[in-house]
Design a protein around this motif. Structure first.
Motif, PDB file in Angstrom:
ATOM      1  N   ALA A   1       0.829  -1.206   0.000  1.00  0.00           N
ATOM      2  CA  ALA A   1       0.000   0.000   0.000  1.00  0.00           C
ATOM      3  C   ALA A   1       0.869   1.263   0.000  1.00  0.00           C
ATOM      4  O   ALA A   1       0.559   2.242  -0.709  1.00  0.00           O
ATOM      5  CB  ALA A   1      -0.926  -0.013   1.213  1.00  0.00           C
ATOM      6  N   ARG A   2       1.957   1.237   0.755  1.00  0.00           N
ATOM      7  CA  ARG A   2       2.848   2.402   0.757  1.00  0.00           C
ATOM      8  C   ARG A   2       3.516   2.588  -0.599  1.00  0.00           C
ATOM      9  O   ARG A   2       3.675   3.725  -1.082  1.00  0.00           O
ATOM     10  CB  ARG A   2       3.901   2.249   1.854  1.00  0.00           C
ATOM     11  CG  ARG A   2       3.335   2.318   3.257  1.00  0.00           C
ATOM     12  CD  ARG A   2       4.435   2.394   4.283  1.00  0.00           C
ATOM     13  NE  ARG A   2       3.908   2.514   5.638  1.00  0.00           N
ATOM     14  CZ  ARG A   2       4.644   2.796   6.706  1.00  0.00           C
ATOM     15  NH1 ARG A   2       5.954   2.960   6.578  1.00  0.00           N
ATOM     16  NH2 ARG A   2       4.085   2.891   7.895  1.00  0.00           N
ATOM     17  N   THR A   3       3.910   1.484  -1.223  1.00  0.00           N
ATOM     18  CA  THR A   3       4.523   1.587  -2.543  1.00  0.00           C
ATOM     19  C   THR A   3       3.530   2.096  -3.573  1.00  0.00           C
ATOM     20  O   THR A   3       3.872   2.898  -4.453  1.00  0.00           O
ATOM     21  CB  THR A   3       5.066   0.214  -2.974  1.00  0.00           C
ATOM     22  OG1 THR A   3       5.899  -0.313  -1.936  1.00  0.00           O
ATOM     23  CG2 THR A   3       5.885   0.329  -4.246  1.00  0.00           C
ATOM     24  N   VAL A   4       2.278   1.642  -3.484  1.00  0.00           N
ATOM     25  CA  VAL A   4       1.239   2.134  -4.384  1.00  0.00           C
ATOM     26  C   VAL A   4       1.033   3.638  -4.197  1.00  0.00           C
ATOM     27  O   VAL A   4       0.918   4.401  -5.173  1.00  0.00           O
ATOM     28  CB  VAL A   4      -0.076   1.360  -4.147  1.00  0.00           C
ATOM     29  CG1 VAL A   4      -1.241   2.035  -4.849  1.00  0.00           C
ATOM     30  CG2 VAL A   4       0.064  -0.076  -4.646  1.00  0.00           C
ATOM     31  N   GLY A   5       0.975   4.090  -2.951  1.00  0.00           N
ATOM     32  CA  GLY A   5       0.823   5.513  -2.697  1.00  0.00           C
ATOM     33  C   GLY A   5       1.973   6.331  -3.239  1.00  0.00           C
ATOM     34  O   GLY A   5       1.776   7.416  -3.825  1.00  0.00           O
ATOM     35  N   ARG A   6       3.194   5.835  -3.078  1.00  0.00           N
ATOM     36  CA  ARG A   6       4.351   6.571  -3.598  1.00  0.00           C
ATOM     37  C   ARG A   6       4.336   6.631  -5.124  1.00  0.00           C
ATOM     38  O   ARG A   6       4.624   7.671  -5.721  1.00  0.00           O
ATOM     39  CB  ARG A   6       5.637   5.893  -3.131  1.00  0.00           C
ATOM     40  CG  ARG A   6       6.915   6.616  -3.528  1.00  0.00           C
ATOM     41  CD  ARG A   6       8.107   5.741  -3.258  1.00  0.00           C
ATOM     42  NE  ARG A   6       8.033   4.511  -4.047  1.00  0.00           N
ATOM     43  CZ  ARG A   6       8.867   3.481  -3.895  1.00  0.00           C
ATOM     44  NH1 ARG A   6       9.805   3.522  -2.968  1.00  0.00           N
ATOM     45  NH2 ARG A   6       8.739   2.421  -4.657  1.00  0.00           N
ATOM     46  N   ASP A   7       3.983   5.522  -5.792  1.00  0.00           N
ATOM     47  CA  ASP A   7       3.940   5.514  -7.250  1.00  0.00           C
ATOM     48  C   ASP A   7       2.844   6.428  -7.787  1.00  0.00           C
ATOM     49  O   ASP A   7       3.040   7.131  -8.795  1.00  0.00           O
ATOM     50  CB  ASP A   7       3.730   4.087  -7.759  1.00  0.00           C
ATOM     51  CG  ASP A   7       4.958   3.216  -7.560  1.00  0.00           C
ATOM     52  OD1 ASP A   7       5.964   3.741  -7.053  1.00  0.00           O
ATOM     53  OD2 ASP A   7       4.905   2.017  -7.891  1.00  0.00           O
TER      54      ASP A   7
END
Length: 293
Positions: free
Chosen positions: A128-134
């Motif tokens: 979820a954090r990686t999705v938010g950053r992307d």
């Protein structure tokens, strides 16, 4: 040929080893996340998958076998009800191992062993954090930070579109992030999309708040520095920026060779060398120390 070398012994007797692994499996079912060494986590995961398979069968024979293995009776209802419903459509692979830092002292490799799709799923949180950053990176490519902050980022709508795309299709997420997202929500269903969307939106807000918080801390530090400078006379050394020098980095005006700097001469200044004669100085003649042969 060496026989009986299939599994790890852990420098323990068979009874001690079996009891240790049963205790780890029971703790895993009770807390759904445990932290242990990497070899123990691998053997614990192998046994935990077998016990969860017994829980999915739900027969009387499976219940008796699980009861003989698990050390705490209050874990059995959780095994035959909660886990059986959670992993009803999953064909296998009920555990996940994450490599973490080494243990202080003996430097043993540590691992985080968890049950997949648990309420505190570590992979779900990181995905979820990686999705938010992307998503934030993609929005900032076409808009200013203030414009993105005013318009916001609809993470749930973007995630719903990305799940339907293939691995090599072009979208807002990177291919590796899209693949991890599809793996995480494969057996969770549609409610997991909302969870990932909420976590991604919260992380986007955190990324926006980080520069503001750093700026506030810098402003507070500058204010305290100005108060100190008003109390004492102005000095050029105080105004000069204080940056930590690393080994191999030359300070302004330093004319020493790169070899000396790479050897740590910047941190440890060269001391004057004391020359010591290699030939020992003869001791003065003493008649008392003479020995007769």
């Amino acid at each position: 040929m060496k026989h009986g070398a299939a599994f790890r012994k852990f420098s323990r007797t068979s009874s001690h080893r079996n009891l240790m692994l049963r205790n780890l499996v029971t703790s895993l079912f009770e807390h759904e996340q445990i932290r242990t060494t990497l070899p123990k986590a691998k053997d614990t995961a192998r046994l935990a998958d077998k016990i969860i398979t017994l829980g999915k069968k739900g027969t009387e024979s499976a219940y008796q076998r699980a009861q003989a293995f698990v050390l705490k009776p209050n874990v059995l209802p959780k095994l035959f009800e909660t886990f059986a419903q959670r992993y009803a459509n999953r064909p296998g692979g009920y555990t996940r191992i994450h490599r973490i830092d080494n243990r202080t002292g003996d430097n043993a490799p540590m691992a985080l062993l968890e049950l997949v799709d648990n309420p505190r799923d570590f992979k779900l949180e990181m995905t979820a954090r990686t999705v938010g950053r992307d998503l934030l990176t993609e929005k900032l490519r076409w808009n200013s930070p203030r414009g993105v902050l005013n318009s916001g980022v609809d993470a749930l709508e973007s995630i719903s579109r990305e799940v339907k795309l293939g691995t090599h299709d072009k979208g807002e997420l990177r291919p590796a992030t899209r693949r991890n997202l599809q793996k995480v929500i494969r057996y969770r269903g549609n409610p997991s999309l909302r969870d990932v969307g909420k976590k991604a939106s919260a992380w986007i807000d955190t990324l926006f708040a980080m520069p503001l918080q750093q700026r506030r801390v810098q402003m507070a530090a500058d204010a305290s520095a100005d108060a100190k400078n008003k109390a004492k006379p102005t000095n050029f050394v105080d105004k000069f920026p204080k940056t930590g020098s690393r080994a191999g980095a030359a300070a302004p005006g330093d004319m020493r060779s790169a070899v000396r700097l790479a050897q740590g001469a910047l941190a440890r200044p060269r001391r004057p060398t004391r020359y010591v004669s290699a030939v020992p100085t003869p001791k003065p003649y003493d008649a008392k120390n003479l020995q007769t042969r």
